[in-house]
Design a protein around this motif. Structure first.
Motif, PDB file in Angstrom:
ATOM      1  N   LYS A  43       0.874  -1.176   0.000  1.00  0.00           N
ATOM      2  CA  LYS A  43       0.000   0.000   0.000  1.00  0.00           C
ATOM      3  C   LYS A  43       0.906   1.218   0.000  1.00  0.00           C
ATOM      4  O   LYS A  43       1.563   1.509   1.001  1.00  0.00           O
ATOM      5  CB  LYS A  43      -0.898   0.024   1.238  1.00  0.00           C
ATOM      6  N   GLY A  44       0.938   1.922  -1.104  1.00  0.00           N
ATOM      7  CA  GLY A  44       1.841   3.075  -1.218  1.00  0.00           C
ATOM      8  C   GLY A  44       3.279   2.605  -1.108  1.00  0.00           C
ATOM      9  O   GLY A  44       3.687   1.654  -1.763  1.00  0.00           O
ATOM     10  N   ALA A  45       4.054   3.253  -0.253  1.00  0.00           N
ATOM     11  CA  ALA A  45       5.463   2.891  -0.071  1.00  0.00           C
ATOM     12  C   ALA A  45       5.644   1.818   1.003  1.00  0.00           C
ATOM     13  O   ALA A  45       6.767   1.401   1.270  1.00  0.00           O
ATOM     14  CB  ALA A  45       6.261   4.136   0.311  1.00  0.00           C
ATOM     15  N   ASN A  46       4.559   1.384   1.617  1.00  0.00           N
ATOM     16  CA  ASN A  46       4.640   0.416   2.711  1.00  0.00           C
ATOM     17  C   ASN A  46       4.256  -0.985   2.263  1.00  0.00           C
ATOM     18  O   ASN A  46       3.448  -1.158   1.353  1.00  0.00           O
ATOM     19  CB  ASN A  46       3.718   0.823   3.868  1.00  0.00           C
ATOM     20  N   HIS A  47       4.821  -1.957   2.957  1.00  0.00           N
ATOM     21  CA  HIS A  47       4.439  -3.354   2.782  1.00  0.00           C
ATOM     22  C   HIS A  47       3.884  -3.853   4.100  1.00  0.00           C
ATOM     23  O   HIS A  47       4.369  -3.468   5.170  1.00  0.00           O
ATOM     24  CB  HIS A  47       5.646  -4.210   2.367  1.00  0.00           C
ATOM     25  N   TYR A  48       2.882  -4.704   4.016  1.00  0.00           N
ATOM     26  CA  TYR A  48       2.277  -5.310   5.192  1.00  0.00           C
ATOM     27  C   TYR A  48       2.393  -6.817   5.048  1.00  0.00           C
ATOM     28  O   TYR A  48       1.965  -7.377   4.038  1.00  0.00           O
ATOM     29  CB  TYR A  48       0.801  -4.916   5.318  1.00  0.00           C
ATOM     30  N   LEU A  49       2.976  -7.432   6.037  1.00  0.00           N
ATOM     31  CA  LEU A  49       3.102  -8.877   6.069  1.00  0.00           C
ATOM     32  C   LEU A  49       2.063  -9.392   7.056  1.00  0.00           C
ATOM     33  O   LEU A  49       2.009  -8.932   8.205  1.00  0.00           O
ATOM     34  CB  LEU A  49       4.517  -9.232   6.526  1.00  0.00           C
ATOM     35  N   ARG A  50       1.215 -10.313   6.607  1.00  0.00           N
ATOM     36  CA  ARG A  50       0.134 -10.830   7.458  1.00  0.00           C
ATOM     37  C   ARG A  50       0.221 -12.351   7.514  1.00  0.00           C
ATOM     38  O   ARG A  50       0.389 -12.998   6.479  1.00  0.00           O
ATOM     39  CB  ARG A  50      -1.228 -10.433   6.893  1.00  0.00           C
ATOM     40  N   TYR A  51       0.068 -12.886   8.724  1.00  0.00           N
ATOM     41  CA  TYR A  51       0.054 -14.338   8.883  1.00  0.00           C
ATOM     42  C   TYR A  51      -0.683 -14.707  10.158  1.00  0.00           C
ATOM     43  O   TYR A  51      -0.972 -13.851  10.994  1.00  0.00           O
ATOM     44  CB  TYR A  51       1.478 -14.911   8.895  1.00  0.00           C
ATOM     45  N   GLU A  52      -0.993 -15.990  10.275  1.00  0.00           N
ATOM     46  CA  GLU A  52      -1.699 -16.482  11.452  1.00  0.00           C
ATOM     47  C   GLU A  52      -0.865 -17.563  12.124  1.00  0.00           C
ATOM     48  O   GLU A  52      -0.311 -18.439  11.463  1.00  0.00           O
ATOM     49  CB  GLU A  52      -3.053 -17.064  11.047  1.00  0.00           C
ATOM     50  N   GLU A  53      -0.776 -17.470  13.450  1.00  0.00           N
ATOM     51  CA  GLU A  53      -0.100 -18.488  14.257  1.00  0.00           C
ATOM     52  C   GLU A  53      -1.162 -19.204  15.078  1.00  0.00           C
ATOM     53  O   GLU A  53      -2.172 -18.611  15.450  1.00  0.00           O
ATOM     54  CB  GLU A  53       0.865 -17.854  15.264  1.00  0.00           C
ATOM     55  N   VAL A  54      -0.900 -20.459  15.381  1.00  0.00           N
ATOM     56  CA  VAL A  54      -1.746 -21.190  16.308  1.00  0.00           C
ATOM     57  C   VAL A  54      -0.851 -21.615  17.464  1.00  0.00           C
ATOM     58  O   VAL A  54       0.135 -22.310  17.274  1.00  0.00           O
ATOM     59  CB  VAL A  54      -2.403 -22.425  15.646  1.00  0.00           C
ATOM     60  N   GLN A  55      -1.168 -21.111  18.654  1.00  0.00           N
ATOM     61  CA  GLN A  55      -0.405 -21.430  19.856  1.00  0.00           C
ATOM     62  C   GLN A  55      -1.364 -21.991  20.891  1.00  0.00           C
ATOM     63  O   GLN A  55      -2.293 -21.306  21.310  1.00  0.00           O
ATOM     64  CB  GLN A  55       0.273 -20.180  20.421  1.00  0.00           C
ATOM     65  N   GLU A  56      -1.114 -23.235  21.289  1.00  0.00           N
ATOM     66  CA  GLU A  56      -1.950 -23.888  22.285  1.00  0.00           C
ATOM     67  C   GLU A  56      -3.436 -23.734  21.957  1.00  0.00           C
ATOM     68  O   GLU A  56      -4.230 -23.282  22.775  1.00  0.00           O
ATOM     69  CB  GLU A  56      -1.629 -23.353  23.682  1.00  0.00           C
ATOM     70  N   GLU A  57      -3.805 -24.059  20.738  1.00  0.00           N
ATOM     71  CA  GLU A  57      -5.181 -24.020  20.243  1.00  0.00           C
ATOM     72  C   GLU A  57      -5.768 -22.614  20.162  1.00  0.00           C
ATOM     73  O   GLU A  57      -6.973 -22.436  20.027  1.00  0.00           O
ATOM     74  CB  GLU A  57      -6.083 -24.938  21.075  1.00  0.00           C
ATOM     75  N   THR A  58      -4.937 -21.597  20.281  1.00  0.00           N
ATOM     76  CA  THR A  58      -5.382 -20.208  20.156  1.00  0.00           C
ATOM     77  C   THR A  58      -4.838 -19.628  18.855  1.00  0.00           C
ATOM     78  O   THR A  58      -3.660 -19.760  18.551  1.00  0.00           O
ATOM     79  CB  THR A  58      -4.862 -19.369  21.347  1.00  0.00           C
ATOM     80  N   ARG A  59      -5.710 -18.981  18.098  1.00  0.00           N
ATOM     81  CA  ARG A  59      -5.299 -18.361  16.833  1.00  0.00           C
ATOM     82  C   ARG A  59      -4.898 -16.917  17.089  1.00  0.00           C
ATOM     83  O   ARG A  59      -5.611 -16.181  17.768  1.00  0.00           O
ATOM     84  CB  ARG A  59      -6.423 -18.408  15.813  1.00  0.00           C
ATOM     85  N   ILE A  60      -3.753 -16.531  16.518  1.00  0.00           N
ATOM     86  CA  ILE A  60      -3.261 -15.164  16.658  1.00  0.00           C
ATOM     87  C   ILE A  60      -2.958 -14.622  15.263  1.00  0.00           C
ATOM     88  O   ILE A  60      -2.142 -15.177  14.536  1.00  0.00           O
ATOM     89  CB  ILE A  60      -1.986 -15.114  17.528  1.00  0.00           C
ATOM     90  N   GLN A  61      -3.670 -13.555  14.892  1.00  0.00           N
ATOM     91  CA  GLN A  61      -3.439 -12.873  13.619  1.00  0.00           C
ATOM     92  C   GLN A  61      -2.331 -11.842  13.832  1.00  0.00           C
ATOM     93  O   GLN A  61      -2.422 -11.042  14.760  1.00  0.00           O
ATOM     94  CB  GLN A  61      -4.705 -12.156  13.146  1.00  0.00           C
TER      95      GLN A  61
END
Length: 147
Positions: free
Chosen positions: A38-56
């Motif tokens: 987006k413009g001059a910026n980059h955004y890296l997005r991913y999801e982790e699963v830790q102990e059955e909890t999802r973290i975006q």
């Protein structure tokens, strides 16, 4: 026009923590995510699963600074600005905690030839209640994959 979904990337994440009192802890994860420009910026997005909890997780990358934002099992805003102390916050089911980062190293490199790839590395002290709780190093390498 930028693609809101971004490009699918394979991510190698290496996190090292040296607690103020304790031994080196090192974690390595392989994840799949998206890289959005987006413009001059980059955004890296991913999801982790830790102990059955999802973290975006979303990492905003630009030339001078970065932000790590996490939501889900934990909520966190971690600003990284080379040579400056920045205020952030960390929220978990146990409560909310103001945190401060003191960034010693920050490098971002994104290349876009046939496919997007990049490298992000930062080293910072995490300060809670006025005291450093440890030195953190985060290194992320990502490469676009074709579906």
């Amino acid at each position: 026009m930028a693609n809101e979904n971004g490009k699918t990337v394979k991510i190698k994440l290496i996190s090292s923590i040296i607690p103020t009192e304790g031994e080196l802890e090192k974690y390595e994860m392989w994840l799949e995510g998206n890289c959005v420009e987006k413009g001059a910026n980059h955004y890296l997005r991913y999801e982790e699963v830790q102990e059955e909890t999802r973290i975006q997780t979303t990492i905003k990358l630009d030339e001078a600074k970065a932000f790590i934002m996490r939501s889900g099992g934990v909520n966190m805003r971690l600003p990284l600005n080379l040579g400056l102390r920045e205020n952030g916050h960390y929220e978990s089911p146990f409560g909310s905690l103001p945190i401060v980062t003191d960034t010693h190293q920050l490098s971002i490199e994104v290349t876009q030839s046939e496919k997007v790839s990049g490298r992000f590395k930062t080293q910072y002290d995490l300060i809670i209640g006025g005291n450093s709780v440890g030195q953190y190093t985060l290194e992320i390498q990502f490469t676009e994959v074709y579906s």
